[in-house]
Design a protein around this motif. Structure first.
Motif, PDB file in Angstrom:
ATOM      1  N   UNK A   1       0.850  -1.193   0.000  1.00 52.83           N
ATOM      2  CA  UNK A   1       0.000   0.000   0.000  1.00 52.83           C
ATOM      3  C   UNK A   1       0.881   1.238   0.000  1.00 52.83           C
ATOM      4  N   UNK A   2       0.487   2.253  -0.778  1.00 57.93           N
ATOM      5  CA  UNK A   2       1.250   3.508  -0.773  1.00 57.93           C
ATOM      6  C   UNK A   2       0.541   4.591   0.045  1.00 57.93           C
TER       7      UNK A   2
ATOM      8  N   UNK B   1      -4.055   9.916   0.173  1.00 56.00           N
ATOM      9  CA  UNK B   1      -5.224   9.919  -0.701  1.00 56.00           C
ATOM     10  C   UNK B   1      -5.419   8.613  -1.446  1.00 56.00           C
ATOM     11  N   UNK B   2      -4.447   7.727  -1.400  1.00 58.09           N
ATOM     12  CA  UNK B   2      -4.563   6.440  -2.077  1.00 58.09           C
ATOM     13  C   UNK B   2      -5.528   5.492  -1.352  1.00 58.09           C
ATOM     14  N   UNK B   3      -5.928   5.854  -0.148  1.00 57.33           N
ATOM     15  CA  UNK B   3      -6.763   4.984   0.682  1.00 57.33           C
ATOM     16  C   UNK B   3      -7.985   4.453  -0.068  1.00 57.33           C
ATOM     17  N   UNK B   4      -8.828   5.338  -0.552  1.00 60.26           N
ATOM     18  CA  UNK B   4     -10.059   4.901  -1.206  1.00 60.26           C
ATOM     19  C   UNK B   4      -9.791   4.286  -2.573  1.00 60.26           C
TER      20      UNK B   4
ATOM     21  N   UNK C   1      -7.155   2.521  -3.465  1.00 53.03           N
ATOM     22  CA  UNK C   1      -6.695   1.149  -3.254  1.00 53.03           C
ATOM     23  C   UNK C   1      -7.873   0.243  -2.892  1.00 53.03           C
ATOM     24  N   UNK C   2      -8.781   0.750  -2.076  1.00 53.64           N
ATOM     25  CA  UNK C   2      -9.970  -0.045  -1.721  1.00 53.64           C
ATOM     26  C   UNK C   2     -10.813  -0.342  -2.961  1.00 53.64           C
ATOM     27  N   UNK C   3     -10.937   0.620  -3.847  1.00 54.17           N
ATOM     28  CA  UNK C   3     -11.712   0.425  -5.068  1.00 54.17           C
ATOM     29  C   UNK C   3     -11.065  -0.637  -5.959  1.00 54.17           C
TER      30      UNK C   3
ATOM     31  N   UNK D   1      -2.364  -1.861   4.031  1.00 60.77           N
ATOM     32  CA  UNK D   1      -3.437  -0.857   3.922  1.00 60.77           C
ATOM     33  C   UNK D   1      -4.152  -0.753   5.270  1.00 60.77           C
ATOM     34  N   UNK D   2      -4.481   0.474   5.726  1.00 60.41           N
ATOM     35  CA  UNK D   2      -5.080   0.632   7.055  1.00 60.41           C
ATOM     36  C   UNK D   2      -6.516   0.117   7.174  1.00 60.41           C
TER      37      UNK D   2
END
Length: 166
Positions: free
Chosen positions: A98-99, A105-108, A110-112, A124-125
């Protein structure tokens, strides 16, 4: 105004610093990096003053049938330049670091990508589905995904029309 891409000299500097990267030359050069060097490369591009790629414009994935590419689009305001980074993953076990530690801002995004393509982002958190229900089976944007239309429940008659009117 058209954004520029990294120059040949800038790409050469990156190649010297990160030995495992490869460059795909095209109208918009693509930097292919291994999973192991993704985070160090992202940190370098963000913090090194000559680059200052401080904005993650987009994070997506592409199903190539035999592999999955995770694609990162970075933007540098001082350079008015863009950079494209790709990580090629094994299609059967697609996992990449995870970056979110470099670009929160990569959070959502990456989830997508996890939800629709099945790519796991190690570290990823909060990696969980974001668009599909938790019990949804499969990954809808993969080329081998077959949609199974749910069968609606049958209507049950509980009486006649005359009983309902009375």
């Amino acid at each position: 105004m058209k954004q520029r891409c990294l120059t040949e000299g800038e790409l050469l500097r990156l190649k010297k610093k990160f030995s495992t990267i490869s460059i795909e030359e095209s109208t918009r050069p693509v930097i292919y990096v291994s999973c192991e060097e993704l985070i160090p490369l992202a940190k370098f591009l963000k913090t090194y003053a000559d680059f200052a790629f401080t904005h993650l414009s987009c994070l997506t994935a592409v199903d190539l049938k035999n592999a999955i590419d995770v694609v990162y689009y970075l933007f540098s305001e001082p350079l008015d330049a863009c950079a494209v980074i790709k990580v090629r993953l094994n299609r059967d076990t697609p996992e990449v670091p995870s970056i979110t530690g470099v670009f929160p801002g990569a959070n959502f995004e990456e989830r997508e990508v996890y939800d629709l393509m099945g790519v796991r982002f190690a570290g990823h958190p909060d990696l969980r589905r974001i668009l599909m229900p938790e019990n949804f089976e499969g990954y809808p944007l993969r080329k081998d995904f077959v949609y199974k239309k749910p069968v609606p429940p049958k209507a049950i008659r509980t009486g006649t029309r005359k009983e309902a009117e009375a």
